[in-house]
Design an enzyme around this catalytic site. Structure first.
Site, PDB file in Angstrom:
ATOM      1  N   GLY A  82       0.814  -1.211   0.000  1.00  0.00           N
ATOM      2  CA  GLY A  82       0.000   0.000   0.000  1.00  0.00           C
ATOM      3  C   GLY A  82       0.845   1.257   0.000  1.00  0.00           C
ATOM      4  O   GLY A  82       0.899   1.973   1.006  1.00  0.00           O
TER       5      GLY A  82
ATOM      6  N   SER B  21       1.328   3.508  -3.287  1.00  0.00           N
ATOM      7  CA  SER B  21       0.849   4.557  -4.199  1.00  0.00           C
ATOM      8  C   SER B  21      -0.539   5.072  -3.827  1.00  0.00           C
ATOM      9  O   SER B  21      -1.371   4.345  -3.291  1.00  0.00           O
ATOM     10  CB  SER B  21       0.800   4.012  -5.625  1.00  0.00           C
ATOM     11  OG  SER B  21       2.041   3.476  -5.981  1.00  0.00           O
TER      12      SER B  21
ATOM     13  N   GLU C 120      12.434  -5.797  -3.233  1.00  0.00           N
ATOM     14  CA  GLU C 120      11.403  -5.646  -4.259  1.00  0.00           C
ATOM     15  C   GLU C 120      11.979  -5.579  -5.668  1.00  0.00           C
ATOM     16  O   GLU C 120      11.342  -5.978  -6.626  1.00  0.00           O
ATOM     17  CB  GLU C 120      10.577  -4.374  -3.977  1.00  0.00           C
ATOM     18  CG  GLU C 120       9.443  -4.185  -4.966  1.00  0.00           C
ATOM     19  CD  GLU C 120       8.518  -3.023  -4.629  1.00  0.00           C
ATOM     20  OE1 GLU C 120       8.650  -2.444  -3.539  1.00  0.00           O
ATOM     21  OE2 GLU C 120       7.670  -2.697  -5.467  1.00  0.00           O
TER      22      GLU C 120
ATOM     23  N   GLU D 208      12.674   6.354 -14.572  1.00  0.00           N
ATOM     24  CA  GLU D 208      13.291   7.641 -14.258  1.00  0.00           C
ATOM     25  C   GLU D 208      13.678   7.708 -12.781  1.00  0.00           C
ATOM     26  O   GLU D 208      14.747   8.213 -12.425  1.00  0.00           O
ATOM     27  CB  GLU D 208      12.324   8.778 -14.609  1.00  0.00           C
ATOM     28  CG  GLU D 208      12.112   8.972 -16.109  1.00  0.00           C
ATOM     29  CD  GLU D 208      11.313   7.841 -16.774  1.00  0.00           C
ATOM     30  OE1 GLU D 208      10.507   7.177 -16.091  1.00  0.00           O
ATOM     31  OE2 GLU D 208      11.516   7.607 -17.983  1.00  0.00           O
TER      32      GLU D 208
HETATM   33  C1  LIG Z   1       0.920  -3.046 -13.005  1.00  0.00           C
HETATM   34  C2  LIG Z   1       1.183  -2.157 -11.848  1.00  0.00           C
HETATM   35  C3  LIG Z   1       1.114  -2.667 -10.573  1.00  0.00           C
HETATM   36  C4  LIG Z   1       1.331  -1.833  -9.470  1.00  0.00           C
HETATM   37  N1  LIG Z   1       1.208  -2.356  -8.217  1.00  0.00           N
HETATM   38  C5  LIG Z   1       1.351  -1.546  -7.136  1.00  0.00           C
HETATM   39  C6  LIG Z   1       1.131  -2.026  -5.817  1.00  0.00           C
HETATM   40  O1  LIG Z   1       0.843  -3.207  -5.616  1.00  0.00           O
HETATM   41  N2  LIG Z   1       1.236  -1.173  -4.783  1.00  0.00           N
HETATM   42  C7  LIG Z   1       1.568   0.151  -4.964  1.00  0.00           C
HETATM   43  O2  LIG Z   1       1.688   0.863  -3.987  1.00  0.00           O
HETATM   44  N3  LIG Z   1       1.787   0.642  -6.218  1.00  0.00           N
HETATM   45  C8  LIG Z   1       1.682  -0.170  -7.296  1.00  0.00           C
HETATM   46  N4  LIG Z   1       1.871   0.348  -8.565  1.00  0.00           N
HETATM   47  C9  LIG Z   1       2.132   1.774  -8.722  1.00  0.00           C
HETATM   48  C10 LIG Z   1       3.531   2.144  -9.105  1.00  0.00           C
HETATM   49  O3  LIG Z   1       4.389   2.030  -8.005  1.00  0.00           O
HETATM   50  C11 LIG Z   1       3.481   3.578  -9.673  1.00  0.00           C
HETATM   51  O4  LIG Z   1       2.863   3.492 -10.931  1.00  0.00           O
HETATM   52  C12 LIG Z   1       4.819   4.242  -9.808  1.00  0.00           C
HETATM   53  O5  LIG Z   1       5.404   4.473  -8.566  1.00  0.00           O
HETATM   54  C13 LIG Z   1       4.704   5.568 -10.565  1.00  0.00           C
HETATM   55  O6  LIG Z   1       3.704   6.383 -10.045  1.00  0.00           O
HETATM   56  P1  LIG Z   1       2.592   7.010 -11.007  1.00  0.00           P
HETATM   57  O7  LIG Z   1       2.032   5.928 -11.817  1.00  0.00           O
HETATM   58  O8  LIG Z   1       1.717   7.823 -10.179  1.00  0.00           O
HETATM   59  O9  LIG Z   1       3.408   7.933 -12.019  1.00  0.00           O
HETATM   60  P2  LIG Z   1       3.992   9.404 -11.721  1.00  0.00           P
HETATM   61  O10 LIG Z   1       4.809   9.387 -10.493  1.00  0.00           O
HETATM   62  O11 LIG Z   1       2.923  10.417 -11.843  1.00  0.00           O
HETATM   63  O12 LIG Z   1       4.985   9.527 -12.959  1.00  0.00           O
HETATM   64  C14 LIG Z   1       4.565   9.779 -14.296  1.00  0.00           C
HETATM   65  C15 LIG Z   1       5.820   9.947 -15.145  1.00  0.00           C
HETATM   66  O13 LIG Z   1       6.591  11.039 -14.625  1.00  0.00           O
HETATM   67  C16 LIG Z   1       7.885  10.607 -14.320  1.00  0.00           C
HETATM   68  N5  LIG Z   1       8.392  11.315 -13.139  1.00  0.00           N
HETATM   69  C17 LIG Z   1       7.784  11.487 -11.954  1.00  0.00           C
HETATM   70  N6  LIG Z   1       8.584  12.127 -11.089  1.00  0.00           N
HETATM   71  C18 LIG Z   1       9.740  12.345 -11.740  1.00  0.00           C
HETATM   72  C19 LIG Z   1      10.976  12.952 -11.385  1.00  0.00           C
HETATM   73  N7  LIG Z   1      11.219  13.431 -10.169  1.00  0.00           N
HETATM   74  N8  LIG Z   1      11.932  12.996 -12.327  1.00  0.00           N
HETATM   75  C20 LIG Z   1      11.733  12.487 -13.558  1.00  0.00           C
HETATM   76  N9  LIG Z   1      10.605  11.913 -13.951  1.00  0.00           N
HETATM   77  C21 LIG Z   1       9.617  11.840 -13.049  1.00  0.00           C
HETATM   78  C22 LIG Z   1       7.760   9.128 -14.052  1.00  0.00           C
HETATM   79  O14 LIG Z   1       9.001   8.457 -14.217  1.00  0.00           O
HETATM   80  C23 LIG Z   1       6.732   8.730 -15.074  1.00  0.00           C
HETATM   81  O15 LIG Z   1       7.362   8.527 -16.309  1.00  0.00           O
HETATM   82  C24 LIG Z   1       1.660  -0.478  -9.669  1.00  0.00           C
HETATM   83  C25 LIG Z   1       1.757   0.028 -10.974  1.00  0.00           C
HETATM   84  C26 LIG Z   1       1.519  -0.785 -12.060  1.00  0.00           C
HETATM   85  C27 LIG Z   1       1.623  -0.210 -13.426  1.00  0.00           C
END
Ligand SMILES: Cc1cc2nc3c(=O)[nH]c(=O)nc-3n(C[C@H](O)[C@H](O)[C@H](O)COP(=O)(O)OP(=O)(O)OC[C@H]3O[C@@H](n4cnc5c(N)ncnc54)[C@H](O)[C@@H]3O)c2cc1C
Lengths: 302, 377
Positions: free
Chosen positions: B131, B133, B249, B364
């Site tokens: 838990g 995101s 992880e 990233e």
């Molecule tokens: C199939 C799948 C399973 C998942 N399972 C889990 C789970 O079980 N539990 C859980 O907690 N989460 C889970 N996640 C979530 C995952 O950890 C997040 O998708 C990830 O951390 C990115 O967050 P976001 O999707 O909000 O993207 P954002 O953080 O909004 O990022 C969007 C884009 O911006 C870029 N970006 C953001 N900040 C920066 C920075 N400082 N510098 C450069 N680029 C940046 C990112 O690299 C990305 O390309 C899962 C995701 C997927 C796709």
């Protein structure tokens, strides 16, 4: 790898190889003084039966040599000394070309011919390292291990792995010193990410090299060398590109020493077969084993 | 001279290799003859299969015996996990609990928590979700807003977690929550709570992904009461704890094997007399795979020595995810027609590829971690 041997090599190369030495060797001058130091230290015999060291140490010395772009045909000398009695300076020819044949006492071919009488026409690779075309006259046949080409390829892997570490260090140093827009360029995320990729390639190369060295004398040796030469050759291209991008125009000058390393990477990835040929060989072996043995291949070889 | 990140040269010891045959025997017995292998550790949730693995002692392998573990090495665990993945076995039920929730409890949990959860995890009966995101906190994990307020017998939790893999099927979630208001130190005031996904005040809604699957979820907490013994570690220590999970992880074989079936089916499709370019593609992909495996085993060695290989893990995951994407893109160009098995794998890989470089930390973010390890930030 024996730490003591590695440290000795590091000390000697750090003390005796600089830009002036590299430029001189490239202009055709054999680095006699450096060769003398290497001989006095016994480094030229590492990996040979009488030295008490192992083949892994030989490859380890070459990794250190790669870090310093040592302008000696160390791979050839060390492998020749590990196979033959040490009688002066023996270089190794492949496809009619041998490093520093112009000053060598003997030429050994990877196909098992040894000669003391030969013509050598000076030539060079992309890095300006001596690669002389040889014509052998009196030759004697010698029994060589069947995997000599792989051993030589692993020498290039070792050299490239060391060289990759060096250009990573150079790129990091440059990025932390060079300022633009009022701050070191290392503060820009785009530059950081490129350096992270470069570090990844250097680390991958190191691990591919380690896997191949760990497989010396095992049935998987040929496969590991194939995988390592293919993977490290790929790393060389990616890493050299990034190192130059980070160094800007300065890295494109002859005055800067980056090119002594990047040109070697470009040369070495082609020597003893470029990536595509090793990939084909590896792929063919895997295909021959069939789909249901792919995993076996990866882990047995691993 | 700086020589890059250290990946010590380690191979698998004989006692680990010895397990390989046992695992293969097990999977060939337990999986039906016409079994179509899963592509990914996230695919295939089978409590039945997990329980059988538990019976064999292949969950919680490195944990102390008094908590139901096997006191085996990380290398032994490595062989078991890579063999299960290579067989495409249905492992997702216990995967996260075995990989990171269990180790987290061992490192930071109380004796009572360890006694209560670890033996059940090791038996393959008890499953955990991550838990971290939230709708407004992805990469910037420290900005989570889910909050827990102190009450007499515990904590009242309000907020929303998202992308929570398998929350609709698992039993517990370890949630990163804010337990004191934000301050100048962004990493302060965060805590980890172990929450029953079936408790009052928890609503789980599956979210459909682009491939049509429903693996991840939205998890909403509305005045959910978490008793005091649900706090993992020290209140306020959440940031250090959550980042310590990442070494577990990010470095495992699941980070570069998601497209492995594509390689296998490509080899099947081209047969044992491939064209030169086909052989070269197989060899190229194998050279990457063998190297990644070596790196990942090296990180298992760091875990074995009790280290916290956060940077090295980020590097393995980053290279591994790029490789997984490369497999699909390159095989696609050379895939011969008329091979349903290959087509099926390719579709699966191409549709899931976007997630490879997102889940578990984006490319990233990983590059940023590596850059920090290089001393650049
Ligand atoms: C199939 C799948 C399973 C998942 N399972 C889990 C789970 O079980 N539990 C859980 O907690 N989460 C889970 N996640 C979530 C995952 O950890 C997040 O998708 C990830 O951390 C990115 O967050 P976001 O999707 O909000 O993207 P954002 O953080 O909004 O990022 C969007 C884009 O911006 C870029 N970006 C953001 N900040 C920066 C920075 N400082 N510098 C450069 N680029 C940046 C990112 O690299 C990305 O390309 C899962 C995701 C997927 C796709």
């Amino acid at each position: 790898m024996d730490r003591l041997i590695e440290d000795t090599a590091e000390r000697i190369f750090a003390d005796h190889v600089d830009k002036a030495a590299l430029d001189a060797a490239e202009s055709g001058e054999f680095p006699n003084a450096l060769w003398q130091v290497v001989r006095d230290s016994g480094l030229h015999l590492v990996g040979s039966p009488q030295s008490g060291s192992e083949l892994a140490d030989l490859y380890g010395v070459l990794r250190v040599a790669g870090r310093h772009a040592v302008p000696l045909p160390l791979a050839e000398v060390l492998i020749a000394n590990s196979l033959l009695d040490e009688a002066g300076f023996t270089t190794i020819a492949v496809d009619g070309v041998a490093p520093w044949a112009r000053i060598a006492d003997r030429v050994l071919t990877v196909d098992g011919e040894l000669s003391r009488r030969f013509d050598a026409e000076p030539g060079s690779n992309l890095a300006g390292e001596s690669r002389d075309r040889v014509v052998l006259f009196d030759t004697e046949r010698v029994d060589l291990p069947t995997d000599l080409r792989e051993r030589m390829a692993l020498c290039r892997v070792a050299l490239m792995s060391g060289c990759l570490e060096r250009i990573l260090a150079m790129a990091i140093d440059y990025a932390t010193e060079r300022e633009q827009f009022g701050r070191p360029i290392s503060r820009f995320q785009a530059v950081q990410h490129n350096l992270a990729v470069l570090a990844g390639e250097a680390a991958a190369a190191r691990c591919a090299y380690d896997a191949a060295v760990a497989s010396v004398d095992s049935p998987g040796f040929v496969h590991h060398v194939a995988a390592a030469k293919a993977r490290v050759g790929e790393a060389a291209g990616i890493a050299a590109e990034i190192a130059h991008q980070v160094h800007g125009a300065m890295g494109f000058t002859h005055e800067h020493s980056l090119h002594h390393f990047t040109r070697r990477l470009w040369a070495w990835r082609d020597e003893y077969a470029r990536e595509s040929l090793w990939q084909e060989m590896l792929g063919l072996r895997i295909a021959t084993g069939g789909a249901d043995s792919v995993w076996d291949f990866v882990v047995d070889a691993g | 001279m700086f020589t890059g990140l250290e990946f010590e040269a380690v191979g698998l010891p004989p006692e680990a290799e010895a397990l390989r045959g046992e695992v293969r025997e097990f999977t060939s017995k337990e999986l039906p003859a016409d079994y179509w292998p899963n592509a990914d550790f996230n695919e295939g949730h089978s409590p039945d299969f997990s329980r059988k693995l538990g019976e064999r002692g292949w969950i919680g392998m490195t944990w102390p015996k008094r908590f139901g573990g096997g006191e085996r090495t990380f290398f032994e665990r490595y062989v078991v996990t890579e063999e299960l993945l290579a067989a495409g076995a249905p492992v997702s039920a216990h995967w996260i609990a075995d990989r990171q929730s269990g180790p987290l409890l061992l490192n930071y949990g109380t004796e009572a928590q360890c006694r209560r959860y670890l033996p059940r995890i090791a038996r393959g009966e008890c499953y955990f979700s991550i838990g971290m995101s939230e709708p407004n906190s992805g990469s910037d994990l420290a900005s989570v807003r889910t909050r827990a307020e102190r009450v007499r017998d515990g904590w009242i939790v309000n907020g929303t977690k998202i992308w929570t893999t398998d929350a609709q099927r698992n039993h517990y979630i370890i949630a990163l929550v804010r337990t004191s208001p934000p301050s100048d130190d962004r990493h302060a005031g965060l805590s980890q709570l172990l929450i029953d996904l079936y408790a009052d005040g928890v609503t789980v809604r599956p979210i459909r992904n682009l491939a049509g699957g429903e693996d991840f979820n939205e998890v909403v907490f509305e005045d959910c009461l978490v008793p005091d013994d649900g706090v993992v570690g020290e209140p306020g220590n959440g940031w250090i704890q959550v980042t310590s999970e990442l070494g577990y992880e990010r470095s495992g074989p699941e980070r570069f094997l998601s497209a492995f079936r594509v390689l296998v089916e490509f080899v099947r499709a081209v047969g044992n007399d491939p064209r030169r370019d086909e052989a070269a593609l197989i060899g190229r992909l194998a050279s990457h795979l063998m190297t990644l495996r070596r790196m990942s085993i090296s990180v298992a060695g760091m875990l074995q020595q009790g280290g916290n290989p956060a940077v090295e893990s980020a590097l393995v995951k980053s290279l591994g995810n790029d490789f997984e994407k490369l497999v699909g893109e390159l095989v696609r160009l050379q895939a011969p027609p008329g091979h349903p098995g290959l087509e099926r794998c390719l579709r699966q890989t191409l549709l899931h590829a976007p997630s490879f470089t997102l889940r578990g930390g984006t490319r990233e973010i990983l590059r940023g971690v590596i850059a920090r390890g290089l001393g650049l930030r």
